[in-house]
Enzyme design. Structure first.
Site, PDB file in Angstrom:
ATOM      1  N   GLY A  33       0.876  -1.213   0.004  1.00  0.00           N
ATOM      2  CA  GLY A  33       0.113   0.038  -0.241  1.00  0.00           C
ATOM      3  C   GLY A  33       0.883   1.211  -0.231  1.00  0.00           C
ATOM      4  O   GLY A  33       1.639   1.477   0.771  1.00  0.00           O
ATOM      5  N   ALA A  34       0.751   2.137  -0.986  1.00  0.00           N
ATOM      6  CA  ALA A  34       1.625   3.131  -1.250  1.00  0.00           C
ATOM      7  C   ALA A  34       1.717   4.107   0.164  1.00  0.00           C
ATOM      8  O   ALA A  34       2.724   4.522   0.563  1.00  0.00           O
ATOM      9  CB  ALA A  34       1.343   4.209  -2.377  1.00  0.00           C
ATOM     10  N   TYR A 104      -6.755  -8.189  -5.928  1.00  0.00           N
ATOM     11  CA  TYR A 104      -8.088  -8.371  -5.693  1.00  0.00           C
ATOM     12  C   TYR A 104      -8.749  -7.580  -4.832  1.00  0.00           C
ATOM     13  O   TYR A 104      -8.602  -7.506  -3.624  1.00  0.00           O
ATOM     14  CB  TYR A 104      -8.280  -9.867  -4.985  1.00  0.00           C
ATOM     15  CG  TYR A 104      -7.725 -10.880  -6.082  1.00  0.00           C
ATOM     16  CD1 TYR A 104      -8.628 -11.543  -6.683  1.00  0.00           C
ATOM     17  CD2 TYR A 104      -6.165 -11.171  -6.364  1.00  0.00           C
ATOM     18  CE1 TYR A 104      -8.231 -12.581  -7.729  1.00  0.00           C
ATOM     19  CE2 TYR A 104      -6.100 -11.921  -7.409  1.00  0.00           C
ATOM     20  CZ  TYR A 104      -6.805 -12.742  -7.961  1.00  0.00           C
ATOM     21  OH  TYR A 104      -6.508 -13.794  -9.011  1.00  0.00           O
ATOM     22  N   LEU A 225      14.176  10.421 -10.984  1.00  0.00           N
ATOM     23  CA  LEU A 225      14.879   9.876 -11.900  1.00  0.00           C
ATOM     24  C   LEU A 225      15.455   8.532 -11.752  1.00  0.00           C
ATOM     25  O   LEU A 225      16.301   8.006 -12.479  1.00  0.00           O
ATOM     26  CB  LEU A 225      15.842  11.004 -12.330  1.00  0.00           C
ATOM     27  CG  LEU A 225      15.488  12.287 -12.692  1.00  0.00           C
ATOM     28  CD1 LEU A 225      16.740  13.356 -12.747  1.00  0.00           C
ATOM     29  CD2 LEU A 225      14.424  12.464 -13.601  1.00  0.00           C
ATOM     30  N   ALA A 255      10.250   1.816  -4.051  1.00  0.00           N
ATOM     31  CA  ALA A 255      11.246   2.867  -3.957  1.00  0.00           C
ATOM     32  C   ALA A 255      10.786   4.303  -3.931  1.00  0.00           C
ATOM     33  O   ALA A 255      11.252   5.211  -3.355  1.00  0.00           O
ATOM     34  CB  ALA A 255      12.419   2.630  -5.253  1.00  0.00           C
ATOM     35  N   GLY A 256       9.545   4.476  -4.898  1.00  0.00           N
ATOM     36  CA  GLY A 256       9.007   5.624  -4.957  1.00  0.00           C
ATOM     37  C   GLY A 256       8.524   6.123  -3.565  1.00  0.00           C
ATOM     38  O   GLY A 256       8.684   7.425  -3.378  1.00  0.00           O
ATOM     39  N   ASP A 257       7.917   5.214  -3.048  1.00  0.00           N
ATOM     40  CA  ASP A 257       7.215   5.587  -1.492  1.00  0.00           C
ATOM     41  C   ASP A 257       8.288   5.851  -0.598  1.00  0.00           C
ATOM     42  O   ASP A 257       8.255   6.859   0.135  1.00  0.00           O
ATOM     43  CB  ASP A 257       6.471   4.561  -0.896  1.00  0.00           C
ATOM     44  CG  ASP A 257       5.398   4.135  -1.789  1.00  0.00           C
ATOM     45  OD1 ASP A 257       4.723   5.085  -2.613  1.00  0.00           O
ATOM     46  OD2 ASP A 257       5.167   2.908  -1.974  1.00  0.00           O
TER      47      ASP A 257
HETATM   48  O1  KDG Z   1       4.313   2.122  -4.204  1.00  0.00           O
HETATM   49  C1  KDG Z   1       3.929   0.682  -4.124  1.00  0.00           C
HETATM   50  C2  KDG Z   1       2.573   0.420  -4.165  1.00  0.00           C
HETATM   51  O2  KDG Z   1       2.229   0.520  -5.391  1.00  0.00           O
HETATM   52  C3  KDG Z   1       2.458  -0.936  -3.648  1.00  0.00           C
HETATM   53  O3  KDG Z   1       2.643  -1.349  -2.178  1.00  0.00           O
HETATM   54  C4  KDG Z   1       0.922  -1.552  -3.737  1.00  0.00           C
HETATM   55  O4  KDG Z   1      -0.313   0.552  -3.136  1.00  0.00           O
HETATM   56  C5  KDG Z   1      -0.045  -0.591  -4.137  1.00  0.00           C
HETATM   57  C6  KDG Z   1      -0.748  -0.548  -5.218  1.00  0.00           C
HETATM   58  O5  KDG Z   1      -1.921  -0.159  -5.262  1.00  0.00           O
HETATM   59  O6  KDG Z   1      -0.370  -0.878  -6.304  1.00  0.00           O
END
Ligand code: KDG
Length: 315
Positions: A33-34, A104, A225, A255-257
């Site tokens: 979850g981002a 899901y 980047l 990594a982005g989070d």
């Molecule tokens: O940034 C990583 C998230 O994308 C991952 O943990 C899962 O939140 C998520 C998603 O909706 O893809």
């Protein structure tokens, strides 16, 4: 709270072996979850952070809440939905390519989030509200909830941080683009990737991406980047900040989070733009050293060692 964030977290099943899922027998259970990734990364760096979402009244929801609470994130505003299930996510791994992701989460508890689930005093009590485009993609009611929270934050001098996080498995770009650009106009800090620049603005040039978002009203644009680092821009200053090369990344998801969390940690500590970028690059790079979406985020001491700002005594 220094930072509040909200959005869907799911139970993540990561296969122990590579290959098509129908041949996989064992999975590692974790969470994804981002927004909770950002919250966990910030908590590890020592910040007071709150995350909330809507979870099902089920074992998976209780598991997610327990893990995030165990990371030191405040989960007191999490809402339980008696009618809908907690969302799940499966990865499918193949050698040398990014994993496939199967969601899901259709009609999950979190995608049934509504404005009534917001605690406005909680948002008002924080310095920064962080949201992502993933919640905007979940459902009309989740989208309405994010806009309401962001408008409230702006009206109450809470800084709005926004990661577009485009997930084309959740919505079509024709629908995503106008919604994400509408949200970008409300954001104080935005974290686009170059691919998101292309999808939203038709350019991968970091300087052009930054200029467009500054013209929309963003105060800080941090263009990611990858291993090259980042390009940071405010109205009156801009610079490239070199990144870290990770020779053999274990897992680039998250990594982005990590980048966003490192950057926001710098903002909370009144770092220079460059200082924020350096911490962001380091946390983002370290996230790739460990398999899993959030497992690799470092503590403050670990990131200081990684950046060479603290001596490391290993025994
Ligand atoms: O940034 C990583 C998230 O994308 C991952 O943990 C899962 O939140 C998520 C998603 O909706 O893809």
């Amino acid at each position: 709270m220094e930072i509040v964030t909200f959005g869907e977290s799911m139970v993540l099943f990561n296969p122990d072996t590579t290959g098509p899922l129908r041949y996989v027998h064992n999975f590692n259970k974790s969470i994804a979850g981002a927004e909770s990734n950002v919250a966990i990364a910030l908590a590890r760096l020592g910040h007071h952070v709150g995350w909330f979402s809507k979870i099902g009244d089920d074992e998976f929801g209780r598991y997610i809440k327990a893990i995030i609470r165990g990371e030191g994130v405040d989960v007191s505003r999490v809402v339980t939905d008696p009618h809908n299930n907690t969302g799940l996510l499966f990865k499918e791994r193949f050698a040398h390519v990014n994993p496939n992701v199967y969601y899901y989460r259709k009609n999950s508890a979190a995608s049934n989030m509504v404005i009534k689930d917001l605690d406005f005093d909680y948002i008002k009590s924080s310095k920064i509200l962080h949201v992502t485009g993933i919640t905007l993609a979940l459902s009309p009611s989740a989208r309405e909830t994010v806009f309401k929270a962001v408008e409230f934050a702006k009206a109450n001098n809470v800084l709005v941080s926004f990661d577009p996080n485009i997930r084309l498995k959740l919505w079509r770009i024709e629908e995503a683009r106008p919604t994400l650009l509408e949200m970008a106009k409300l954001a104080d800090i935005i974290f686009p990737g170059q691919d998101e620049g292309r999808l939203l603005l038709g350019t991968e040039d970091p300087k052009e991406i930054a200029r467009e978002f500054l013209d929309m009203g963003c105060k800080i644009v941090a263009v990611k980047l990858g291993k090259e680092g980042c390009y940071l821009a405010k109205q009156e200053e801009d610079e490239f900040v070199t990144g870290y090369i990770v020779e053999k990344p274990e897992d680039t998801v998250g990594a982005g989070d990590g980048f966003a969390a490192g950057f926001l940690s710098g903002v909370l500590q009144n770092f220079s733009l460059r200082g924020c970028g350096q911490l962001a690059n380091a946390v983002g790079a370290m996230a790739t050293l460990v398999r899993g979406d959030m497992e690799g985020f470092p503590t403050l001491q670990q990131v200081q060692r990684f950046m060479g700002t603290e001596e490391y005594i290993d025994r």
